[in-house]
Design an enzyme around this catalytic site. Sequence first.
Site, PDB file in Angstrom:
ATOM      1  N   ASP A  30       0.853  -1.190   0.000  1.00  0.00           N
ATOM      2  CA  ASP A  30       0.000   0.000   0.000  1.00  0.00           C
ATOM      3  C   ASP A  30       0.893   1.245   0.000  1.00  0.00           C
ATOM      4  O   ASP A  30       1.880   1.326   0.733  1.00  0.00           O
ATOM      5  CB  ASP A  30      -0.906   0.000   1.239  1.00  0.00           C
ATOM      6  CG  ASP A  30      -2.047   1.003   1.106  1.00  0.00           C
ATOM      7  OD1 ASP A  30      -3.216   0.573   1.076  1.00  0.00           O
ATOM      8  OD2 ASP A  30      -1.767   2.228   1.032  1.00  0.00           O
ATOM      9  N   ASN A  87     -12.741  -3.056   2.988  1.00  0.00           N
ATOM     10  CA  ASN A  87     -13.645  -1.918   3.065  1.00  0.00           C
ATOM     11  C   ASN A  87     -14.622  -2.029   1.896  1.00  0.00           C
ATOM     12  O   ASN A  87     -14.194  -2.112   0.743  1.00  0.00           O
ATOM     13  CB  ASN A  87     -12.863  -0.606   2.980  1.00  0.00           C
ATOM     14  CG  ASN A  87     -11.914  -0.421   4.147  1.00  0.00           C
ATOM     15  OD1 ASN A  87     -12.211  -0.832   5.265  1.00  0.00           O
ATOM     16  ND2 ASN A  87     -10.775   0.209   3.901  1.00  0.00           N
ATOM     17  N   GLY A  93     -15.913   2.581   3.838  1.00  0.00           N
ATOM     18  CA  GLY A  93     -14.665   3.319   3.666  1.00  0.00           C
ATOM     19  C   GLY A  93     -13.893   2.953   2.421  1.00  0.00           C
ATOM     20  O   GLY A  93     -12.694   3.232   2.322  1.00  0.00           O
ATOM     21  N   GLN A  94     -14.571   2.350   1.442  1.00  0.00           N
ATOM     22  CA  GLN A  94     -13.882   1.955   0.215  1.00  0.00           C
ATOM     23  C   GLN A  94     -13.677   3.160  -0.692  1.00  0.00           C
ATOM     24  O   GLN A  94     -14.634   3.856  -1.038  1.00  0.00           O
ATOM     25  CB  GLN A  94     -14.699   0.882  -0.523  1.00  0.00           C
ATOM     26  CG  GLN A  94     -13.992   0.361  -1.771  1.00  0.00           C
ATOM     27  CD  GLN A  94     -14.755  -0.780  -2.446  1.00  0.00           C
ATOM     28  OE1 GLN A  94     -15.860  -1.138  -2.027  1.00  0.00           O
ATOM     29  NE2 GLN A  94     -14.179  -1.332  -3.493  1.00  0.00           N
ATOM     30  N   HIS A 100     -10.474  -5.243  -2.957  1.00  0.00           N
ATOM     31  CA  HIS A 100      -9.111  -5.446  -2.449  1.00  0.00           C
ATOM     32  C   HIS A 100      -9.169  -5.770  -0.965  1.00  0.00           C
ATOM     33  O   HIS A 100     -10.064  -5.319  -0.250  1.00  0.00           O
ATOM     34  CB  HIS A 100      -8.234  -4.219  -2.696  1.00  0.00           C
ATOM     35  CG  HIS A 100      -8.815  -2.923  -2.198  1.00  0.00           C
ATOM     36  ND1 HIS A 100      -9.765  -2.228  -2.905  1.00  0.00           N
ATOM     37  CD2 HIS A 100      -8.604  -2.220  -1.065  1.00  0.00           C
ATOM     38  CE1 HIS A 100     -10.101  -1.137  -2.240  1.00  0.00           C
ATOM     39  NE2 HIS A 100      -9.419  -1.110  -1.113  1.00  0.00           N
ATOM     40  N   HIS A 102      -6.927  -5.514   2.468  1.00  0.00           N
ATOM     41  CA  HIS A 102      -5.769  -4.968   3.167  1.00  0.00           C
ATOM     42  C   HIS A 102      -5.226  -6.056   4.092  1.00  0.00           C
ATOM     43  O   HIS A 102      -5.993  -6.704   4.812  1.00  0.00           O
ATOM     44  CB  HIS A 102      -6.172  -3.776   4.040  1.00  0.00           C
ATOM     45  CG  HIS A 102      -6.742  -2.608   3.298  1.00  0.00           C
ATOM     46  ND1 HIS A 102      -6.020  -1.460   3.052  1.00  0.00           N
ATOM     47  CD2 HIS A 102      -7.981  -2.395   2.777  1.00  0.00           C
ATOM     48  CE1 HIS A 102      -6.784  -0.591   2.406  1.00  0.00           C
ATOM     49  NE2 HIS A 102      -7.979  -1.125   2.226  1.00  0.00           N
TER      50      HIS A 102
HETATM   51  P1  AMP Z   1      -9.772   1.577   0.377  1.00  0.00           P
HETATM   52  O1  AMP Z   1      -9.994   2.834   1.170  1.00  0.00           O
HETATM   53  O2  AMP Z   1     -10.137   0.345   1.148  1.00  0.00           O
HETATM   54  O3  AMP Z   1     -10.423   1.650  -0.979  1.00  0.00           O
HETATM   55  O4  AMP Z   1      -8.229   1.453   0.184  1.00  0.00           O
HETATM   56  C1  AMP Z   1      -7.549   1.920  -0.932  1.00  0.00           C
HETATM   57  C2  AMP Z   1      -6.081   1.796  -0.613  1.00  0.00           C
HETATM   58  O5  AMP Z   1      -5.349   1.926  -1.803  1.00  0.00           O
HETATM   59  C3  AMP Z   1      -5.565   2.867   0.358  1.00  0.00           C
HETATM   60  O6  AMP Z   1      -5.013   2.239   1.514  1.00  0.00           O
HETATM   61  C4  AMP Z   1      -4.503   3.597  -0.468  1.00  0.00           C
HETATM   62  O7  AMP Z   1      -3.394   3.994   0.307  1.00  0.00           O
HETATM   63  C5  AMP Z   1      -4.140   2.563  -1.496  1.00  0.00           C
HETATM   64  N1  AMP Z   1      -3.610   3.076  -2.739  1.00  0.00           N
HETATM   65  C6  AMP Z   1      -4.104   4.075  -3.498  1.00  0.00           C
HETATM   66  N2  AMP Z   1      -3.361   4.245  -4.602  1.00  0.00           N
HETATM   67  C7  AMP Z   1      -2.372   3.320  -4.556  1.00  0.00           C
HETATM   68  C8  AMP Z   1      -1.271   2.978  -5.411  1.00  0.00           C
HETATM   69  N3  AMP Z   1      -1.047   3.634  -6.570  1.00  0.00           N
HETATM   70  N4  AMP Z   1      -0.445   1.982  -5.033  1.00  0.00           N
HETATM   71  C9  AMP Z   1      -0.659   1.321  -3.877  1.00  0.00           C
HETATM   72  N5  AMP Z   1      -1.688   1.580  -3.033  1.00  0.00           N
HETATM   73  C10 AMP Z   1      -2.530   2.566  -3.362  1.00  0.00           C
END
Ligand code: AMP
Length: 114
Positions: A30, A87, A93-94, A100, A102
Amino acid sequence: MKDCLFCKIVAGEIPARIVYEDEQVVAFEDVNPQAPEHLLVIPRRHIVSLADAEPEDAALLGHIQCVIAELARARGCAEPGFRVVNNCNADGGQEVGHIHYHVLAGRKMEWPPG
Ligand code: AMP
Ligand code: ZN
């Protein structure tokens, strides 16, 4: 899918620190880690959210859990423990609309989540 950030990572159009990939799944660090270890595990196939999962996705989603377990063992996170977070949609919180998981580790997690 066009204009999907994670589809672009899968396609290699956006760089990512990939730690694992196979024919179904990609795992990468991340970009904004919330723990010393913070990976994202995604299917190559675009599924918007867990709320969109269908019975035919069962094998893929099960495979993702097995990949998470393998990554946790390989990276020394299994025995101390780790947290898996999905999320889902706005209240969950997505922010990225490609399902995906985490994987957070390297510190004691708190409960309940915010
Ligand atoms: P969510 O809020 O569950 O949709 O999580 C999205 C996640 O994607 C967040 O933790 C971001 O830090 C991560 N994220 C966004 N852009 C990138 C990227 N280019 N490479 C890696 N992680 C990313
Ligand atoms: Zn996508």
